[in-house]
Design an enzyme around this catalytic site. Structure first.
Site, short mmCIF file in Angstrom:
data_model
loop_
_atom_site.label_atom_id
_atom_site.label_comp_id
_atom_site.label_asym_id
_atom_site.label_seq_id
_atom_site.Cartn_x
_atom_site.Cartn_y
_atom_site.Cartn_z
N LYS A 1 -0.53 3.65 -5.10
CA LYS A 1 0.24 2.44 -4.79
C LYS A 1 1.18 2.07 -5.94
CE LYS A 1 -3.82 0.41 -2.55
NZ LYS A 1 -4.76 -0.72 -2.62
N GLU B 1 0.88 -1.17 0.00
CA GLU B 1 0.00 0.00 0.00
C GLU B 1 0.92 1.23 0.00
OE1 GLU B 1 -3.04 -0.29 3.05
OE2 GLU B 1 -3.05 -2.47 2.92
#
Ligand SMILES: [Zn+2]
Length: 277
Positions: free
Chosen positions: A58, A3
């Protein structure tokens, strides 16, 4: 899946190692890892200097001196590794390696490997004009670290969906995934089931401040390694600071009752039914 903090750590480390190097050769062990036009992949990259490596949500973006870029989405198990590759002339690939970029700065050479055990990650190379149209189609929302509370409130409160789903939507806010949404909602005392339209300005401001704090703390710990994320310099350690993610059945660190597990918007979610309203 990496992430925001993991992608940020990876991009910063890559920038240190490869900015200023020119891509001299591109080798693919698994062609399906390329999701842009395969015929132009090599042409777009070879002979160009990497000017900067940055994070976009991301995604990891290798900016080129041509104005184009190499974009990587690591998905489940993608990772970049730097090294030497004496076997490249004989075609002997390191285990699970799907692509290799031979780099030179005129004095020294090194190889950037893309390794991906499960092969869900994707690489894309675009010249400048195609890059702009790809990014506009991708439609990533703003970066949460750069959002102001009133912008954040406006973005999330128009969505008639549960908070968990809204925060995972990359077109609204780019970079959050399951780990940091669960951690931030817990820290802010907000239920993942809460309808985003009911969020007050104060609640949105509190939530954003926790999102930023959790993300920045994770970046300081070089991200979370759950399952198999590894940065360029090794695993992160923020998993040791997680309060709820993956801890269903354990005691809530605030009230002592058991943390619950549910599926919200199709994603496994851990939360405290007592502390999160
Ligand atoms: Zn609790």
């Amino acid at each position: 899946m990496p992430e925001l903090p993991e992608a940020e750590t990876m991009a910063r480390d890559l920038n240190q190692r490869v900015a200023g190097f020119t891509i001299s050769q591109v080798l693919l062990a698994f062609e399906k890892i390329v999701a842009s036009d395969l015929k132009n992949f090599e042409k777009t990259l070879v002979g160009h200097q990497i000017t900067k490596v940055a994070r976009l949500g991301k995604w990891i973006k290798f900016e080129l001196d041509s104005g184009g870029a190499l974009l990587a989405h690591l998905k489940m198990t993608g990772q970049f590794i730097m090294g030497d590759w004496p076997g490249h002339l004989s075609g002997q690939w390191p285990a699970h390696t799907r692509a290799a970029f031979l780099l030179t700065d005129g004095n020294s050479q090194q190889t950037l490997f893309y390794r991906d055990i499960r092969k869900f990650g994707r690489l894309r190379a675009f010249p400048q004009d195609e890059l702009l149209s790809f990014l506009s189609q991708l439609g990533l929302g703003p970066d949460p670290l750069e959002l102001k509370p009133e912008e954040f409130h406006q973005l999330v409160s128009i969505k008639k969906a549960r908070l968990k789903q809204v925060l995972l939507d990359q077109s609204l806010v780019a970079g959050l995934g399951n780990i940091y949404v669960d951690e931030s909602l817990f820290a802010a005392g907000l239920s993942p089931y809460r309808l985003a339209t009911t969020l007050t300005a104060d609640e949105a401001s509190l939530l954003l401040s926790h999102i930023k704090r959790v993300l920045n703390e994770s970046i300081a710990h070089r991200g979370s390694t759950v399952e198999n994320y590894r940065g360029l310099e090794g695993p992160g350690s923020f998993q040791d600071q997680h309060l709820v993610y993956g801890k269903h059945g354990q005691n809530c660190p605030k009230c002592g009752q058991a943390l619950a597990k549910a599926r919200v918007g199709g994603r496994g979610t851990t939360y405290c039914p007592i502390c999160q309203k």
